[in-house]
Design an enzyme around this catalytic site. Structure first.
Site: not given
Lengths: 699, 176
Positions: A9, A73, A174, A196
């Site tokens: 992850d 990211k 994810e 999420d």
């Protein structure tokens, strides 16, 4: 025995690595050398050329923000002119510069890094953590990305894996990974929602689990909403209050800003276990006269923080509404809600989620680890025939093609199951036309500009003929990774087009090879190679795992942890305070003596940026108004394609329009609407289509 | 993992373009959405690329082609609007493959046609629709007949008129 494959992850703030060991059904997180389940996604480039990744690097932010890369990211796979990059430039203390093809680069200590290369450094660290825990080399991995990552971002993540020496078995969404972790091997028959909330993005996915089949029904997201925004609200509060009181804007001082960031994040984390925190930032900045130093001391209650971020939380439920609607479900159809991401640990979020879904979220999985665990399960199923779990995923974003009038026409709608392939037939627009240009977009906006440009390519080499006489099949393909491929083909000669999409902002194979050969990531001082004693020397590495934090404020403590001027260990240390109330005190190695305060640079960058946006917008400027006819009319317009520019985003104008030939094409369309092929209207790069298929996009 | 024989895969790829979506998914024409889903799961277990990673690359490509067609079939059959458009295409022998954009377009066209394609047709259709709700069959019959003078080929109007006429037979002679 099958080969080992890990799940990674790769998070905005923290990353996690897990494995499903051969011959077992138990999946486990592989902790780093300090025993921590998650490792900060931070890369610090030190003056001596070494590179540190992880929590030690994170601790470096406070005193060396310009050379410490966090939240990268947010930038991976983006265009330099994108909103997200603009936003990052405003809050990041490191130098974000423009690379070739409007890509993003980070410049640190006169070295320029691409985002996949930075990602690769983090991946290398995670890979080495896994290798040291498993005592064997690891080369294969499943890497997760937010569900609403577009193709550019997915490709860039894949590139990062390749640079790190990892064979990326799958780019996995994810939320899908989280569902896998929740439902694997349990023989469930359930419909679940995955909420999420990560550091930088929010995703909601609705899945149906039927034993070993995991079908994603819908996915929606907000790429501009994450836990970092919660921190930002708190930073703003503190900075505004300070501005009012002292008439000093802390945002203009990178060191002060970093201290605010650390304090805000710690306070936020502390509020998940305490009703109240005390925020203490001594010596946040020197007073204007240069003499005395000023501090921040303030108590923050959970209610106050709640009020500060409530609208952000409510925004997530708008996205949930959308996802449920797309799945044709209402909240009571759901059997469970699973939380993913650090911010979902906040009680106020859990309460809001429970209120919205009408049921308490499942709390048997750790939101920080659930994604890596799911990725590990998927990795095992992909290398090992014994483990079965089928993921029937969907594409989270509509795949589109640019058409006349600056619009983008949908070819594959979002939430369509993958893998899928759709072919559309186009034709030349002009007599003896030699080439056509195809622009591919991803997104939900009607206007092409509002979508992400995945790339464009030119197709040529078909026979010369009258317009409308040359059919060209364009095939849009999304594979099980969610990765897009577009090819053109001349059905008469069978000649295949100039290939799949050229990633506009990404790295070419050659560039990737060069990066690998350059071996800059060899300079990464892998944490897993450190013995615990070294770990201690590196200072405050427990910031993540220990939310209730305080920093020694005595002079002795300061002297102890403040580095000698030349050395640069991290300087934020963390201990529980005796009152049990969190307080945070980042230390300051010397604001006034820093040779390169980046504030001015940032401003000049902004100007530069504005100019670039203008330039880009000019490039994108459409043809004169008279070419922006309704689709039927456009078919009759005589426009030439000139696509010979290497610059992907450059747009060339066709010659003046020919007002003749009013509606021959249109009447033909009326006669045989189904069979009539799409037409290329070669206005530089735009196409126009005439089939009923997509000229009216839904909404 | 699936246990597909290479010959099976090759044969299926060869005939894939001749199979309609029902044949590809091993379901009957009137199948429920729930059973379409079940069939999709079953077929995916066999043809999903993840289930066939150990195959030789040319066979893997073949399986992926089948898998993509299966996905398309699922995306059409699970959506009643798209499925209606697809069934119509099958009935007209106009091909067994219907890509998603075409299915959408067909569904939209169908929806439009259901409502009427001309302003007058739509107007009389709406009147008739209201009268049907009030069970005023005779007025509905009159208005549908008028709608059909504007759109003589509208199948949706025709079938509705047929239904209304059945009711006219059994309703009291004249309500007014």
């Amino acid at each position: 025995m099958s080969e080992i494959a890990i799940g990674i992850d790769l998070g905005t703030s923290n990353s996690c690595v897990a494995v499903l060991r051969d011959g077992t059904v138990e999946v486990e997180v592989l902790p780093n050398a300090y025993g921590e389940a998650t490792t900060a996604s931070v890369v610090a480039l030190r003056a001596d050329g070494t590179i540190t990744v992880g929590n030690a690097a994170r601790a470096n932010i406070i005193h060396d923000p310009a050379h410490t890369i966090s939240s990268s990211k947010r930038l991976i796979g983006r265009y330099f002119f994108s909103e997200e990059v603009k936003k990052a430039q405003a809050i990041c203390s490191y130098q974000i510069v423009e690379g070739p093809n409007h890509s993003v680069r980070i410049e640190v200590r006169e070295e320029v890094f691409s985002l996949p290369e930075i990602g690769a450094m983090i991946l290398r660290e995670l890979k080495s953590i896994a290798e040291s825990r498993l005592n064997e080399p690891v080369t294969k991995a499943v890497i997760t990305v937010p569900a609403n990552f577009n193709d550019n971002q997915r490709q860039a993540t894949k590139d990062a894996g390749q640079i790190a020496g990892i064979e990326v078995l799958r780019i996995l969404n994810e939320p899908t990974a989280a569902a896998l972790s929740y439902g694997f091997g349990k023989g469930l028959a359930q419909t679940v929602a995955i909420y999420d909330l990560g550091g930088g993005t929010f995703d909601i996915s609705v899945l149906q689990i039927a034993d070993d089949v995991f079908e994603v029904l819908s996915t929606c997201g907000d790429t501009f909403l994450g836990g970092d925004d919660f921190d930002d609200r708190l930073i703003d509060l503190l900075a505004d209050e300070f501005l009012e009181r002292e008439n000093i804007n802390l945002r203009n001082d990178p060191f002060a800003l970093e201290k605010l960031k650390v304090a805000a994040e710690s306070a936020k984390q502390a509020l998940s276990v305490k009703d109240e925190v005390e925020i203490r930032i001594p010596d946040v900045i020197s007073a204007a006269d240069g003499g005395s130093s000023l501090s921040i001391e303030r108590t923050l209650s959970r209610e106050e923080f709640s009020r500060l971020v409530n609208d952000l939380i409510q925004r997530t439920f708008k996205v949930c509404d959308e996802a449920l609607q797309q799945a044709d479900l209402v909240t009571r159809d759901l059997d469970g809600v699973i939380l993913v991401g650090g911010p979902t640990k906040l009680p106020m979020i859990r309460e809001a989620v429970e209120h919205y879904f009408g049921k308490p979220p499942k709390d048997d999985v750790d939101p920080d680890q659930v994604v890596a665990l799911g990725a590990a399960i998927h990795a095992a199923t992909l290398v090992d025939n014994e483990h079965n779990a089928f993921l029937l995923d969907i594409t989270p974003l509509s795949l589109k093609i640019g058409v006349a009038g600056g619009l983008a026409e949908t070819v594959i709608e979002r939430n369509t199951p993958v893998p899928i392939e759709q072919t559309r037939t186009f034709t030349t627009f002009q007599d003896d036309q030699e080439s056509v240009a195809i622009r591919v977009y991803q997104g939900e906006a009607r206007e092409s500009e509002g979508n992400e440009l995945l790339g464009q390519f030119e197709f040529s080499g078909f026979k010369k003929a009258r317009r409308g006489q040359v059919p060209i099949d364009v095939t849009f393909e999304i594979n099980a990774d969610g990765i897009v491929n577009v090819t053109a083909r001349d059905p008469e000669s069978g000649q295949q087009a100039s290939t799949s999409i050229t990633l506009s902002s990404g790295l070419s194979d050659g560039e990737i090879r060069n990066i690998i050969e350059e071996r800059r990531s060899d300079r990464v001082q892998l944490n897993s190679e450190l013995v615990p004693a070294d770990a201690e020397a590196l200072g405050a590495v427990r910031l993540v795992s220990q939310p209730v934090t305080s920093i020694p404020e005595t002079k002795e403590a300061l002297a102890e942890s403040t580095p000698a001027p030349a050395a640069d260990p991290p300087t934020a240390s963390v201990e529980p305070s005796d009152e049990g109330i969190a307080s945070v005190t980042p230390q300051d190695p010397g604001i006034t003596t820093d040779p390169e305060p980046p504030t001015d640079d940032l401003e000049s960058d902004d100007e530069d940026f504005a100019t670039k946006v203008d330039r880009f917008e000019e490039e994108l400027e459409l043809l004169p108004d008279e070419t922006l006819e309704p689709l039927e009319m456009a078919a009759a317009d005589d426009v030439t394609a000139i696509m010979n520019d290497d610059d992907l985003l450059a747009m060339s104008r066709g010659p003046d329009l020919d007002p003749e030939n009013p509606a021959t094409q249109t009447s033909k369309t009326d006669a045989e609407p189904e069979a009539d092929p799409d037409l290329f209207e070669d206005v530089g790069t735009d196409l126009t289509t005439l089939d009923g298929g997509g000229s009216e996009n839904k909404d | 993992m699936s246990d597909l024989a290479p010959t099976e895969i090759k044969a299926l790829v060869r005939i894939m373009d001749e199979l309609d979506y029902y044949q590809l998914m091993h379901v009957k024409r009137g199948v429920s959405v729930r059973d379409v889903k079940k069939a999709y799961y079953a077929v995916s277990r066999t043809f999903h690329p993840d289930a066939n990673r150990s195959l030789e690359s040319d066979l893997r490509d073949a399986v992926e082609r089948i898998s993509k067609r299966v996905t398309e079939a699922y995306a059409v059959l699970r959506d009643p609007r798209r499925r209606q458009a697809y069934d119509r295409q099958l009935n007209e022998n106009a091909g067994v493959r219907m890509q998603l954009a075409a299915a959408e377009a067909g569904a939209r066209k169908q929806a439009q046609e259901n409502e009427g394609l001309t302003p007058q047709g739509r107007q009389y259709f709406r009147l008739a629709n209201d009268e049907i709700k009030r069970q005023d069959w005779r007025s509905a019959e009159r208005n549908l007949a008028t709608a059909l003078t504007f759109e003589p080929n509208n199948e949706s109007f025709k079938s509705m008129l047929k239904e209304v006429r059945k009711n006219v037979k059994y309703s009291p002679a004249d309500r007014r």
